[in-house]
Design an enzyme around this catalytic site. Structure first.
Site, PDB file in Angstrom:
ATOM      1  N   THR A  22       0.813  -1.237   0.000  1.00  0.00           N
ATOM      2  CA  THR A  22       0.000   0.000   0.000  1.00  0.00           C
ATOM      3  C   THR A  22       0.841   1.279   0.000  1.00  0.00           C
ATOM      4  O   THR A  22       0.784   2.066  -0.939  1.00  0.00           O
ATOM      5  CB  THR A  22      -0.944  -0.012   1.214  1.00  0.00           C
ATOM      6  OG1 THR A  22      -0.161  -0.239   2.387  1.00  0.00           O
ATOM      7  CG2 THR A  22      -1.985  -1.115   1.080  1.00  0.00           C
ATOM      8  N   PHE A  25      -8.589   2.009   3.040  1.00  0.00           N
ATOM      9  CA  PHE A  25      -8.907   0.966   4.018  1.00  0.00           C
ATOM     10  C   PHE A  25      -8.776   1.432   5.461  1.00  0.00           C
ATOM     11  O   PHE A  25      -9.424   0.901   6.344  1.00  0.00           O
ATOM     12  CB  PHE A  25      -8.025  -0.277   3.783  1.00  0.00           C
ATOM     13  CG  PHE A  25      -6.550  -0.013   3.903  1.00  0.00           C
ATOM     14  CD1 PHE A  25      -5.831   0.456   2.819  1.00  0.00           C
ATOM     15  CD2 PHE A  25      -5.883  -0.243   5.105  1.00  0.00           C
ATOM     16  CE1 PHE A  25      -4.463   0.694   2.928  1.00  0.00           C
ATOM     17  CE2 PHE A  25      -4.537  -0.001   5.222  1.00  0.00           C
ATOM     18  CZ  PHE A  25      -3.823   0.486   4.129  1.00  0.00           C
ATOM     19  N   ARG A  70      -7.601  -7.494   3.734  1.00  0.00           N
ATOM     20  CA  ARG A  70      -6.584  -7.298   2.709  1.00  0.00           C
ATOM     21  C   ARG A  70      -7.188  -7.811   1.418  1.00  0.00           C
ATOM     22  O   ARG A  70      -6.986  -8.953   1.019  1.00  0.00           O
ATOM     23  CB  ARG A  70      -5.290  -8.055   3.059  1.00  0.00           C
ATOM     24  CG  ARG A  70      -4.353  -7.284   3.979  1.00  0.00           C
ATOM     25  CD  ARG A  70      -3.880  -6.008   3.329  1.00  0.00           C
ATOM     26  NE  ARG A  70      -2.938  -5.240   4.166  1.00  0.00           N
ATOM     27  CZ  ARG A  70      -2.983  -3.918   4.305  1.00  0.00           C
ATOM     28  NH1 ARG A  70      -3.944  -3.210   3.765  1.00  0.00           N
ATOM     29  NH2 ARG A  70      -2.067  -3.286   5.004  1.00  0.00           N
TER      30      ARG A  70
END
Ligand SMILES: *Cc1c(COP(=O)(O)O)cnc(C)c1O
Length: 462
Positions: free
Chosen positions: A129, A453, A386
């Site tokens: 990420t 997220f 994830r």
């Protein structure tokens, strides 16, 4: 005398201090996760019983590390602890220049700004990420060159983190080596499920990129865990120490970004390491803008001392055997219960295959996100998504990225939980599994622009 069938292993430490936990009811947890928008990142940690959100910064430090904290030299420039850390990095990793940063992403920012020009291509063995975002913010484009097996949760390949040399060669042919400042190699590969890279593969990557003048930058966040898998599964390394394997891995690279919050057993810290003098000169200038002077880079002296000691502890064979032994134990319990998990079991946690766990949900109903919420509600165990939420959106098309892997990650903090905790976790997931058909999907009601997220909010589909 009858022979014992097996001899159990146990941790190479004993517990000197404990942290008491709040116990909650199911009703309290149902309210807490709803209030958190079904995002486990937005839960209060005091509402969590067993926290498997991440292994990042959640390790228990040793008495030696705590003693090191007391030796913090909090001088603005040239702190004694910087030199201790520099010595540890040279001794265990072999890199020439060290720039401390507040954590791994601080190093990723500096590295990306120094090495990447607009229009550059950065191949890597699966994205991470923050790493990919810093590459993109610097004007680069990430290209995945990991082997196909990494995207298959059932493949039993022992080194699913390996770079696919054919894919890498095609990328070099397509874009030209001039547009590729470096390849980013991660050990172990976090988003593939903590899967290791083999030493053979690292050598091959070195040889191929060397021919084209492309540098190799290591994301060495969990390098000691990767070394353990090399020791266990790569014949020539069976009798080698973790420490010597770690140093050999580094020897095939030109530099590294490091999050001390994983392997190195500290709660905060990281660094950028470089062998090239010119790149170092530029980076040590840029770090002053973003992190702090090049001899502290956003860390207190005491943090650098604790990280130096943690690095040494992290490469001890008995430590790593217990660390990964605990992860394997939990994985074994889950497999025994028939829970679909990523195989082989990786280094830092267990990854549940949410597509297989909840086959009745479409990927844009966020199966891993809702499964993480359900696991929290069952027994107060916090995990993380994830999958599609973590993958974010394609900046050009605006559509979600649809990653092949849709996982719930149960990350095990180092030296924190006991085997009894592992049993409670396996039983809780099993109980959610038994009522999986009744679980409904989610819709996203708030989406932040970056790394969504962390802060996105959801509601349950009716
Ligand atoms: C955690 C992590 C990072 C970033 O490090 P931070 O210390 O969280 O900023 C980079 N790469 C990988 C593989 C990681 O797991």
């Amino acid at each position: 005398m009858p022979q014992l069938e097996k001899r159990s292993w146990a941790e190479p430490f004993k517990i000197k201090m404990v942290e008491l936990l709040k116990m909650t009811t199911r009703q309290q947890r149902a309210k807490a996760i709803k209030d958190a928008g079904y995002n486990t990142f937005l839960l209060k940690s005091e509402d969590v019983y067993i926290d498997l959100l991440t292994d990042s910064g959640t390790s228990a430090m040793s008495d030696r590390q705590w003693a090191g904290m007391m030796r913090g030299d909090e001088a603005y420039a040239g702190s004694a602890n910087f030199y201790t850390l520099e010595k540890a990095v040279k001794k265990y990793y072999g890199y020439k220049h060290l720039i401390p940063t507040h954590q791994g992403r601080g190093a990723e920012n500096i590295l990306s700004q120094v090495m990447i020009k607009k229009g550059d291509i950065i191949p890597g063995n699966m994205y991470f990420t923050t790493t990919r975002l810093h590459q993109e913010l610097a004007g680069g484009t990430f290209v995945d060159v990991i082997i196909d097996e990494a995207h298959d949760p059932q493949s039993l390949h022992p080194f699913k983190g390996n770079v696919d040399l054919n894919k890498l060669e095609r990328v070099i042919k397509k874009y030209g080596a001039k547009r590729i400042p470096y390849i980013c190699v991660a050990v172990t590969v976090n988003l593939a499920g903590g899967q290791p890279v083999s030493m053979k593969n690292l050598k091959e990557v070195r040889a191929l990129t060397g021919k084209h003048g492309i540098k190799v930058m290591l994301d060495m966040t969990r390098i000691a865990e990767n070394a353990y898998f090399i020791q266990q599964h790569e014949k020539p390394y069976a009798k080698r120490t973790i420490a010597s394997i770690v140093k050999e891995i580094c020897s095939y690279t030109d530099g590294a970004t490091f999050s001390g919050k994983k392997d190195a057993l500290v709660n905060i810290g990281g660094f950028l390491a470089l062998n090239d003098d010119d790149a170092y000169a530029e980076a040590s200038n840029l770090v002053v803008v973003y992190e702090g002077l090049h001899t502290y880079g956003g860390l207190a002296g005491r943090d650098m001392e604790a990280m130096a000691i943690g690095i040494e502890e992290s490469v001890q064979d008995e430590h790593m055997k217990a660390r990964i032994g605990q992860v394997m134990y939990l994985g074994g319990q889950m497999q025994h219960a028939g829970i679909p998990i990523v195989q082989p079991i990786g280094g830092h946690g267990i990854f549940i295959d949410a597509k297989q766990f909840l086959p009745h949900l479409k990927q844009d109903q966020f199966p891993a996100q809702v499964l993480a919420a359900e696991i929290y509600e069952d027994a107060g165990i916090r995990t993380m998504e994830r999958g599609i939420v973590s993958a974010g959106r394609n900046a050009k098309t605006g559509d979600h990225y649809y990653p092949k892997l849709e996982l719930v990650r149960l990350t095990i903090p180092r030296r924190v939980y006991t085997q009894a905790h592992m049993d409670v976790i396996a039983e809780s997931v099993q109980s959610v599994y038994q009522r999986r058909n009744a679980i409904k999907g989610l819709s996203m009601i708030y989406e932040p622009q970056y790394l969504r997220f962390f802060q996105a909010r959801f509601k349950k589909l009716s």
